[in-house]
Design a protein around this motif. Structure first.
Motif, PDB file in Angstrom:
ATOM      1  N   ALA A 180      78.881  39.645  40.341  1.00 39.81           N
ATOM      2  CA  ALA A 180      79.790  39.958  39.246  1.00 39.81           C
ATOM      3  C   ALA A 180      80.861  38.897  39.037  1.00 39.81           C
ATOM      4  CB  ALA A 180      80.452  41.316  39.488  1.00 39.81           C
ATOM      5  N   TYR A 181      81.102  38.051  40.034  1.00 33.44           N
ATOM      6  CA  TYR A 181      82.061  36.959  39.854  1.00 33.44           C
ATOM      7  C   TYR A 181      81.568  35.956  38.810  1.00 33.44           C
ATOM      8  CZ  TYR A 181      85.110  38.212  43.754  1.00 33.44           C
ATOM      9  OH  TYR A 181      86.001  38.846  44.567  1.00 33.44           O
ATOM     10  N   TYR A 182      80.253  35.914  38.623  1.00 31.10           N
ATOM     11  CA  TYR A 182      79.681  34.932  37.707  1.00 31.10           C
ATOM     12  C   TYR A 182      79.226  35.550  36.387  1.00 31.10           C
ATOM     13  CZ  TYR A 182      79.651  32.372  42.087  1.00 31.10           C
ATOM     14  OH  TYR A 182      80.028  31.784  43.283  1.00 31.10           O
ATOM     15  N   ASP A 183      78.743  36.776  36.457  1.00 29.26           N
ATOM     16  CA  ASP A 183      78.237  37.408  35.238  1.00 29.26           C
ATOM     17  C   ASP A 183      78.236  38.919  35.454  1.00 29.26           C
ATOM     18  OD1 ASP A 183      76.874  38.292  32.978  1.00 29.26           O
ATOM     19  OD2 ASP A 183      75.483  36.592  32.986  1.00 29.26           O
ATOM     20  N   ARG A 184      79.008  39.647  34.665  1.00 32.32           N
ATOM     21  CA  ARG A 184      79.134  41.080  34.860  1.00 32.32           C
ATOM     22  C   ARG A 184      78.235  41.896  33.944  1.00 32.32           C
ATOM     23  NH1 ARG A 184      85.176  42.843  34.798  1.00 32.32           N
ATOM     24  NH2 ARG A 184      84.112  44.862  34.830  1.00 32.32           N
ATOM     25  N   ARG A 185      77.330  41.272  33.231  1.00 29.66           N
ATOM     26  CA  ARG A 185      76.406  42.039  32.412  1.00 29.66           C
ATOM     27  C   ARG A 185      75.538  42.919  33.308  1.00 29.66           C
ATOM     28  NH1 ARG A 185      73.251  37.624  29.155  1.00 29.66           N
ATOM     29  NH2 ARG A 185      73.474  36.633  31.211  1.00 29.66           N
ATOM     30  N   PRO A 186      75.402  44.205  33.003  1.00 31.88           N
ATOM     31  CA  PRO A 186      74.639  45.117  33.861  1.00 31.88           C
ATOM     32  C   PRO A 186      73.217  44.651  34.131  1.00 31.88           C
ATOM     33  CG  PRO A 186      75.922  46.360  32.263  1.00 31.88           C
ATOM     34  CD  PRO A 186      76.056  44.921  31.882  1.00 31.88           C
ATOM     35  N   ALA A 187      72.531  44.162  33.126  1.00 29.96           N
ATOM     36  CA  ALA A 187      71.151  43.713  33.321  1.00 29.96           C
ATOM     37  C   ALA A 187      71.093  42.527  34.274  1.00 29.96           C
ATOM     38  CB  ALA A 187      70.523  43.343  31.976  1.00 29.96           C
ATOM     39  N   GLU A 188      72.060  41.625  34.178  1.00 27.34           N
ATOM     40  CA  GLU A 188      72.077  40.459  35.054  1.00 27.34           C
ATOM     41  C   GLU A 188      72.382  40.861  36.492  1.00 27.34           C
ATOM     42  OE1 GLU A 188      71.854  36.456  36.280  1.00 27.34           O
ATOM     43  OE2 GLU A 188      71.035  37.620  34.595  1.00 27.34           O
ATOM     44  N   LEU A 189      73.255  41.830  36.680  1.00 25.25           N
ATOM     45  CA  LEU A 189      73.566  42.288  38.041  1.00 25.25           C
ATOM     46  C   LEU A 189      72.324  42.897  38.695  1.00 25.25           C
ATOM     47  CD1 LEU A 189      77.097  43.905  37.568  1.00 25.25           C
ATOM     48  CD2 LEU A 189      76.518  41.613  38.394  1.00 25.25           C
ATOM     49  N   LEU A 190      71.566  43.672  37.938  1.00 24.01           N
ATOM     50  CA  LEU A 190      70.339  44.255  38.499  1.00 24.01           C
ATOM     51  C   LEU A 190      69.294  43.178  38.774  1.00 24.01           C
ATOM     52  CD1 LEU A 190      69.914  47.549  36.435  1.00 24.01           C
ATOM     53  CD2 LEU A 190      70.846  47.258  38.737  1.00 24.01           C
ATOM     54  N   ARG A 191      69.227  42.167  37.924  1.00 25.92           N
ATOM     55  CA  ARG A 191      68.274  41.074  38.160  1.00 25.92           C
ATOM     56  C   ARG A 191      68.579  40.360  39.472  1.00 25.92           C
ATOM     57  NH1 ARG A 191      67.659  35.929  38.216  1.00 25.92           N
ATOM     58  NH2 ARG A 191      69.879  35.547  37.821  1.00 25.92           N
ATOM     59  N   VAL A 192      69.850  40.068  39.717  1.00 21.77           N
ATOM     60  CA  VAL A 192      70.232  39.396  40.959  1.00 21.77           C
ATOM     61  C   VAL A 192      69.957  40.300  42.156  1.00 21.77           C
ATOM     62  CG1 VAL A 192      72.171  38.464  42.261  1.00 21.77           C
ATOM     63  CG2 VAL A 192      71.942  37.948  39.823  1.00 21.77           C
ATOM     64  N   LEU A 193      70.260  41.577  42.009  1.00 24.87           N
ATOM     65  CA  LEU A 193      70.012  42.518  43.105  1.00 24.87           C
ATOM     66  C   LEU A 193      68.527  42.598  43.423  1.00 24.87           C
ATOM     67  CD1 LEU A 193      70.984  44.637  45.087  1.00 24.87           C
ATOM     68  CD2 LEU A 193      70.920  46.329  43.239  1.00 24.87           C
ATOM     69  N   ASN A 194      67.693  42.642  42.406  1.00 25.97           N
ATOM     70  CA  ASN A 194      66.250  42.674  42.624  1.00 25.97           C
ATOM     71  C   ASN A 194      65.782  41.437  43.377  1.00 25.97           C
ATOM     72  OD1 ASN A 194      63.351  43.600  41.810  1.00 25.97           O
ATOM     73  ND2 ASN A 194      63.481  41.473  41.140  1.00 25.97           N
ATOM     74  N   ALA A 195      66.247  40.264  42.954  1.00 24.33           N
ATOM     75  CA  ALA A 195      65.834  39.021  43.605  1.00 24.33           C
ATOM     76  C   ALA A 195      66.279  38.995  45.065  1.00 24.33           C
ATOM     77  CB  ALA A 195      66.409  37.828  42.847  1.00 24.33           C
ATOM     78  N   ALA A 196      67.499  39.469  45.339  1.00 27.51           N
ATOM     79  CA  ALA A 196      68.001  39.472  46.710  1.00 27.51           C
ATOM     80  C   ALA A 196      67.211  40.428  47.589  1.00 27.51           C
ATOM     81  CB  ALA A 196      69.485  39.851  46.714  1.00 27.51           C
ATOM     82  N   LEU A 197      66.878  41.601  47.072  1.00 29.13           N
ATOM     83  CA  LEU A 197      66.111  42.569  47.852  1.00 29.13           C
ATOM     84  C   LEU A 197      64.702  42.067  48.119  1.00 29.13           C
ATOM     85  CD1 LEU A 197      67.168  45.939  46.190  1.00 29.13           C
ATOM     86  CD2 LEU A 197      67.929  44.999  48.368  1.00 29.13           C
ATOM     87  N   PHE A 198      64.078  41.486  47.126  1.00 28.28           N
ATOM     88  CA  PHE A 198      62.716  40.980  47.312  1.00 28.28           C
ATOM     89  C   PHE A 198      62.697  39.842  48.328  1.00 28.28           C
ATOM     90  CE2 PHE A 198      58.957  38.482  46.435  1.00 28.28           C
ATOM     91  CZ  PHE A 198      57.976  39.465  46.261  1.00 28.28           C
ATOM     92  N   ALA A 199      63.692  38.965  48.266  1.00 29.62           N
ATOM     93  CA  ALA A 199      63.736  37.830  49.193  1.00 29.62           C
ATOM     94  C   ALA A 199      63.941  38.294  50.623  1.00 29.62           C
ATOM     95  CB  ALA A 199      64.858  36.878  48.792  1.00 29.62           C
ATOM     96  N   GLY A 200      64.655  39.399  50.819  1.00 25.14           N
ATOM     97  CA  GLY A 200      64.928  39.862  52.173  1.00 25.14           C
ATOM     98  C   GLY A 200      63.993  40.931  52.657  1.00 25.14           C
TER      99      GLY A 200
END
Length: 451
Positions: free
Chosen positions: A284-304
């Motif tokens: 959210a420090y970089y982009d607070r759009r809801p869709a973008e936050l979920l996209r980053v969360l998805n990528a982080a979960l998949f990577a881990g």
């Protein structure tokens, strides 16, 4: 006042050469009974302080007239002693950790791991062994009052490490014979195990509490322009943590709301909820759009994700960005990652589903999420909830969205706090009073505030 069972009294015996066979047998039985009873009392608690007091009680007056235990603390050491004539008066003092390899006192005992037996004379001189093992003040006065006496210093050793000492003193005429020293060594070993077990348990409990505190739902921030009500119950009540989570952050006029549900329950799921909250806040420090936050969360979960357990990193979530207005109206942009659709409760009592959908987070390497915009008039509310609400099982089957919508309609205009509380209570009552829920439950409602 702590009350302790009085252990079997062990009485010092004359040297073995002066005893006949029947007396030797009776003495052996008495010692065995004493050690068994002392072990039972030592095993009765995992609290470090209570275990320490039990340890002193099983030695005084059974095997000594005065006893002192030295244990390490975070900043040094703590001495605790008790006398036979005042068995419920524990005297404690803090001290500096003895240097290992010291030529006398506790440092030598801690280094060598061997016990030492000394005699304390009756004159006014303070023997070196006393000065090296008993700090000045009440502790030393309590010991010197027994002179002449025998002083036995024993190492507390557990799991191969000597971590403290037990110092025993007996008045003149009741000195430590070799057989008495053997009994003292035996009980000291049991005391060491009990103290070390309590210490390890306390450290693990402290670590678990610190971690649990970091995994619990955060406190809601002060939002003067946004009324928020939230409730959460974990399926595992003892842990007080679970796989449902929410978070609210931002600034007046512009708030971000997150609510999610991790696959699984308990500590493993709670750890992932913490990671999800931190990931979203960082993004959210970089982009607070809801869709973008979920996209980053998805990528982080998949990577881990653990590919051996592919379901271990999945979660559903709702991410919303709420813009407030002075008249109490709200503009909400919301995106979903496979989560149950939120409800909008109009002041008229009309309940509407927000038509938002998307792929759950962690399933694919990349995922695209779409946002839906929803306008809330003054007094309207939006209700976010996890599937533990509609999926709650009662005598009538699932709680269901229909029952939830009917309940929400009845609280139109009552405010988010009342709505969230009503949903939580209704689900708990429906699934059975006093019964643990089968799934975690999280509810978050919000509405505008006139400024």
């Amino acid at each position: 006042m702590l009350m302790f069972e009085q252990p079997v009294r062990y009485v010092a015996q004359p040297p073995l050469g002066q005893l006949d066979d029947s007396t030797l047998l009776a003495t052996a039985r008495e010692r065995a009974a004493y050690l068994a009873d002392a072990s039972k009392q030592l095993a009765g608690s995992l609290n470090p302080d209570r275990t320490l007091r039990r340890a002193l009680h099983v030695t005084v007056p059974a095997v000594a007239d005065w006893a002192q235990i030295l244990l390490p603390t975070r900043t040094g050491v703590r001495y605790t002693a008790v006398r036979a004539d005042e068995p419920d008066r524990f005297v404690s003092e803090e001290g500096v950790r003895p240097p290992l390899g010291d030529i006398s006192g506790h440092g030598r005992i801690l280094t060598t791991g061997r016990h030492e037996l000394m005699h304390v004379l009756a004159d006014g001189h303070v023997p070196e062994i006393v000065a090296a093992t008993v700090p000045e003040g009440q502790l030393r006065d309590g010991l010197l009052g027994l002179r002449p006496a025998d002083l036995l210093v024993l190492p507390l050793t557990a799991r191969g490490t000597t971590f403290g000492t037990l110092t025993l003193a007996r008045r003149a005429g009741r000195g430590f014979e070799s057989e008495d020293v053997a009994v003292a060594v035996e009980i000291t070993g049991r005391i060491a195990i009990a103290l070390d077990t309590a210490r390890v348990y306390a450290e693990q409990a402290h670590v678990a509490e610190v971690l649990a505190a970091s995994l619990r739902a955060p406190e809601l921030p002060d939002t003067p322009d946004l009324a928020i009500g939230a409730r959460m119950r974990a399926a595992m009540h003892a842990a007080e943590i679970g796989g449902d989570f929410f978070d609210v952050f931002g600034e007046p006029g512009d708030w971000s709301v997150l609510l999610g549900d991790v696959a699984g329950k308990g500590a493993e799921a709670a750890i992932l909820t913490g990671q999800a909250r931190h990931t979203v806040r960082g993004a959210a420090y970089y982009d607070r759009r809801p869709a973008e936050l979920l996209r980053v969360l998805n990528a982080a979960l998949f990577a881990g994700a653990d590919r051996a357990q592919p379901a271990s990193r999945f979660l559903t979530a709702l991410s919303a960005r709420v813009t407030t207005s002075p008249d109490g109206s709200l503009s909400v942009r919301i995106a979903s990652a496979g989560h149950p659709r939120p409800l909008v409760i109009r002041t008229s009592g009309v309940v509407e589903e927000v038509p938002v959908k998307g792929l759950l987070c962690g399933a694919l390497r990349t995922a695209r999420y779409t946002e839906v915009e929803q306008e809330l008039a003054p007094g309207d509310m939006m209700l976010l909830f996890t599937d533990g609400v509609p999926d709650a099982i009662g005598s009538g089957g699932r709680f269901g969205l229909g029952r939830l919508s009917q309940l929400a309609a009845g609280y139109a205009g009552s405010g988010p706090h009342a709505l969230a509380e009503a949903v939580d209570i209704a689900v708990a009552e429906y699934s059975g009073a006093g019964l643990a829920p089968t799934d975690d439950v999280a509810v978050l409602a919000f509405g505008g505030v006139r400024q």
